[in-house]
Design a protein around this motif. Structure first.
Motif, PDB file in Angstrom:
ATOM      1  N   GLU A  45       3.867  70.212 -43.704  1.00 35.22           N
ATOM      2  CA  GLU A  45       3.412  69.156 -42.794  1.00 35.22           C
ATOM      3  C   GLU A  45       1.965  69.381 -42.357  1.00 35.22           C
ATOM      4  O   GLU A  45       1.636  69.261 -41.188  1.00 35.22           O
ATOM      5  N   LEU A  50       0.482  64.896 -45.089  1.00 35.70           N
ATOM      6  CA  LEU A  50       0.830  63.756 -44.235  1.00 35.70           C
ATOM      7  C   LEU A  50       0.026  62.519 -44.635  1.00 35.70           C
ATOM      8  O   LEU A  50       0.497  61.391 -44.478  1.00 35.70           O
ATOM      9  N   SER A  51      -1.182  62.727 -45.179  1.00 33.48           N
ATOM     10  CA  SER A  51      -1.946  61.590 -45.697  1.00 33.48           C
ATOM     11  C   SER A  51      -1.228  60.942 -46.871  1.00 33.48           C
ATOM     12  O   SER A  51      -1.222  59.713 -47.017  1.00 33.48           O
ATOM     13  N   THR A  52      -0.612  61.771 -47.726  1.00 31.24           N
ATOM     14  CA  THR A  52       0.164  61.223 -48.843  1.00 31.24           C
ATOM     15  C   THR A  52       1.328  60.388 -48.342  1.00 31.24           C
ATOM     16  O   THR A  52       1.582  59.280 -48.830  1.00 31.24           O
ATOM     17  N   ILE A  53       2.068  60.900 -47.359  1.00 35.03           N
ATOM     18  CA  ILE A  53       3.183  60.140 -46.781  1.00 35.03           C
ATOM     19  C   ILE A  53       2.678  58.813 -46.213  1.00 35.03           C
ATOM     20  O   ILE A  53       3.275  57.746 -46.444  1.00 35.03           O
ATOM     21  N   ASP A  54       1.581  58.857 -45.479  1.00 40.76           N
ATOM     22  CA  ASP A  54       1.052  57.642 -44.862  1.00 40.76           C
ATOM     23  C   ASP A  54       0.692  56.598 -45.919  1.00 40.76           C
ATOM     24  O   ASP A  54       1.012  55.406 -45.761  1.00 40.76           O
ATOM     25  N   CYS A  55       0.061  57.032 -47.003  1.00 39.96           N
ATOM     26  CA  CYS A  55      -0.323  56.085 -48.056  1.00 39.96           C
ATOM     27  C   CYS A  55       0.895  55.419 -48.686  1.00 39.96           C
ATOM     28  O   CYS A  55       0.911  54.207 -48.919  1.00 39.96           O
ATOM     29  N   ARG A  57       3.895  55.059 -47.380  1.00 36.45           N
ATOM     30  CA  ARG A  57       4.518  54.137 -46.436  1.00 36.45           C
ATOM     31  C   ARG A  57       3.800  52.796 -46.451  1.00 36.45           C
ATOM     32  O   ARG A  57       4.426  51.732 -46.401  1.00 36.45           O
ATOM     33  N   LYS A  58       2.473  52.814 -46.530  1.00 38.87           N
ATOM     34  CA  LYS A  58       1.716  51.571 -46.595  1.00 38.87           C
ATOM     35  C   LYS A  58       1.954  50.829 -47.903  1.00 38.87           C
ATOM     36  O   LYS A  58       1.718  49.615 -47.988  1.00 38.87           O
ATOM     37  N   THR A  95      -7.039  58.497 -47.409  1.00 35.46           N
ATOM     38  CA  THR A  95      -6.438  59.756 -47.861  1.00 35.46           C
ATOM     39  C   THR A  95      -6.895  60.959 -47.056  1.00 35.46           C
ATOM     40  O   THR A  95      -6.576  62.095 -47.408  1.00 35.46           O
ATOM     41  N   THR A 101      -4.385  63.731 -53.011  1.00 35.72           N
ATOM     42  CA  THR A 101      -3.892  62.381 -52.742  1.00 35.72           C
ATOM     43  C   THR A 101      -4.795  61.347 -53.402  1.00 35.72           C
ATOM     44  O   THR A 101      -4.322  60.416 -54.073  1.00 35.72           O
TER      45      THR A 101
END
Length: 443
Positions: A45, A50-55, A57-58, A95, A101
């Motif tokens: 984490e 977390l940037s990968t997760i955010d991307c 999700r978008k 990213t 990412t």
């Protein structure tokens, strides 16, 4: 800013380092492209992952954290939608500081039916992207640099049919290779990436576990190929992420530098394309034992490390170059610190890739080690370190680079006086609990 004194105590005890950053990134990406659910334990984490997760999700992917963490780390559940299940984001994708990412996601986005803009922080906007723009364009993608400088922001036009290519990469780069292979999942024929040496192969190992038809070939001279046959659907799996050897390297170095130290670092990934630092340090006389070795999808082991006086070869020199460099590229900053303490001259060659990381790491390593009293000179593709001089305390400029910050925090343990790490917050990119774990081993 954080201040660190020379250690008056040896490092003792046990530590678990965060999950492997490369594997954490890929587990989310591949899980998003798979049919069904991917369950990830040991996920890192840090800010990059977390940037990968955010991307994603978008891009329309549902990703959940469990409420019952394992060893303080939550399980990540990715609800995959298949290779063609991503949806157009409402905004551009950011990213952060993550080159992984940015480059891997570019390969995926090149095959989507929608347009995207991909960018990151100031560091990402200065890192070279032509190394992925060129092969993706050869595959039929429409990808360009918004500012025309071959850097992010990247504009990726959708709706393009991709074709398989055979690409000869001038550098052994897992990010370049992985970008091309991920675009190859959508291509109309085989994709082959040749490298001068086998770079880290997490993409190949993990895609195969997800069901892709992919393999590596390495010739007698060490040149490597990754070969992908498209058409196989990906299916969700369970991923147990091992500890990141790049994070473990700081504690390995600390134990080797501080007299009397004796520590065990648990569940560390020892993939041969990543564990060059273990091989090199053992050649220099490091006392490192692999215990409880587990040869599962990604091999792992506990690392038992004891204080050691390091040395060069019979001629008092040690040279690090060639095919070993890609296996420890992220560990070179902390290796330079260890080499500076050894009673020998260490020559690092073939490492020009260090210039295009989160900082120019050749300059950052050399400038800061000089401040600490080390006899070191930069070269075009590495450095020459005349080791054996005592370290002195200094004010360390990290340039926002997490690996520089952690490497010189370890150097501070052997330096006379009080060393100040000017920007210590950047360690959150890969190891948010680094200073707490280091303090616990010194108690």
């Amino acid at each position: 800013m954080i201040s660190i004194e020379k250690s008056s105590k040896p490092l003792k005890g046990h530590v678990y380092v965060p999950g492997d950053k490369s594997i954490s990134h890929r587990s989310v990406m591949f899980g998003a492209l798979a049919d069904g659910t991917t369950e990830i334990t040991g996920f890192l984490e840090g800010a990059d992952c977390l940037s990968t997760i955010d991307c994603f999700r978008k891009l329309g992917i549902q990703i959940e954290h469990t409420q019952r963490p394992v060893h303080g780390v939550p399980t990540i559940t990715v609800h995959g939608r298949g290779l063609h299940g991503l949806s157009a984001p409402d905004t551009g994708l950011f990213t952060g500081n993550s080159g992984t990412t940015t480059r891997l996601l570019a390969g995926i986005l090149a095959a989507q039916p929608f347009d995207t803009v991909l960018t990151g922080d100031n560091s990402i906007e200065q890192r070279p992207m032509n190394r992925i723009i060129k092969p993706l364009t050869q595959m039929g993608a429409d990808i360009s640099s918004l500012k025309g400088n071959d850097c992010a922001p990247l504009i990726i036009k959708g709706g393009k049919r991709l074709r398989g290519i055979t690409y000869h990469s001038p550098v052994a780069s897992a990010q370049v290779k992985s970008c091309i292979l991920l675009a190859g999942l959508y291509s109309d024929s085989d994709t082959v990436v040749y490298e001068p040496a086998l770079s880290r192969n997490h993409t190949e190992i993990m895609l195969r576990a997800y069901g892709a038809d992919i393999h590596n070939e390495v010739d007698v001279k060490g040149s490597a190929a990754a070969i992908l046959h498209p058409g196989s659907p990906l299916r969700g799996i369970k991923v147990n992420v091992p500890g990141d050897i790049s994070s473990a390297a700081y504690f390995i170095a600390a134990a080797l530098l501080v007299p009397g130290s004796d520590i065990v670092i648990h569940n560390v990934g020892i993939n041969k394309t990543r564990s060059g630092i273990l091989c090199v340090l053992k050649q220099m006389g490091a006392d490192i034992e692999l215990e409880n070795v587990d040869e599962s999808i990604e091999p792992r082991a506990d690392l038992h490390v004891r204080y050691s006086q390091l040395h060069g070869g019979v001629n008092g020199r040690f040279e690090l170059s060639g095919k070993l460099i890609p296996t420890m590229i992220d560990e070179l900053p902390i290796f330079a610190v260890v080499a500076a303490s050894a009673n020998c001259t260490t020559i690092i060659k073939d490492a020009a890739e260090l210039k295009v990381k989160e900082s120019n790491r050749i300059d950052a390593i050399c400038n800061n080690l000089k401040l600490m009293g080390v006899d070191i000179e930069p070269t075009d593709d590495g450095m020459i370190i005349n080791g054996g001089r005592p370290f002195v305390a200094a004010d360390i400029e990290t340039e926002g680079d997490h690996r520089i910050a952690m490497s010189f925090a370890i150097a501070a343990l052997a330096a006379n006086g009080q060393t100040r790490i000017i920007d210590d917050k950047c360690v959150g990119i890969s190891y948010p609990a680094f200073f707490n774990d280091l303090k616990r081993l010194l108690q």
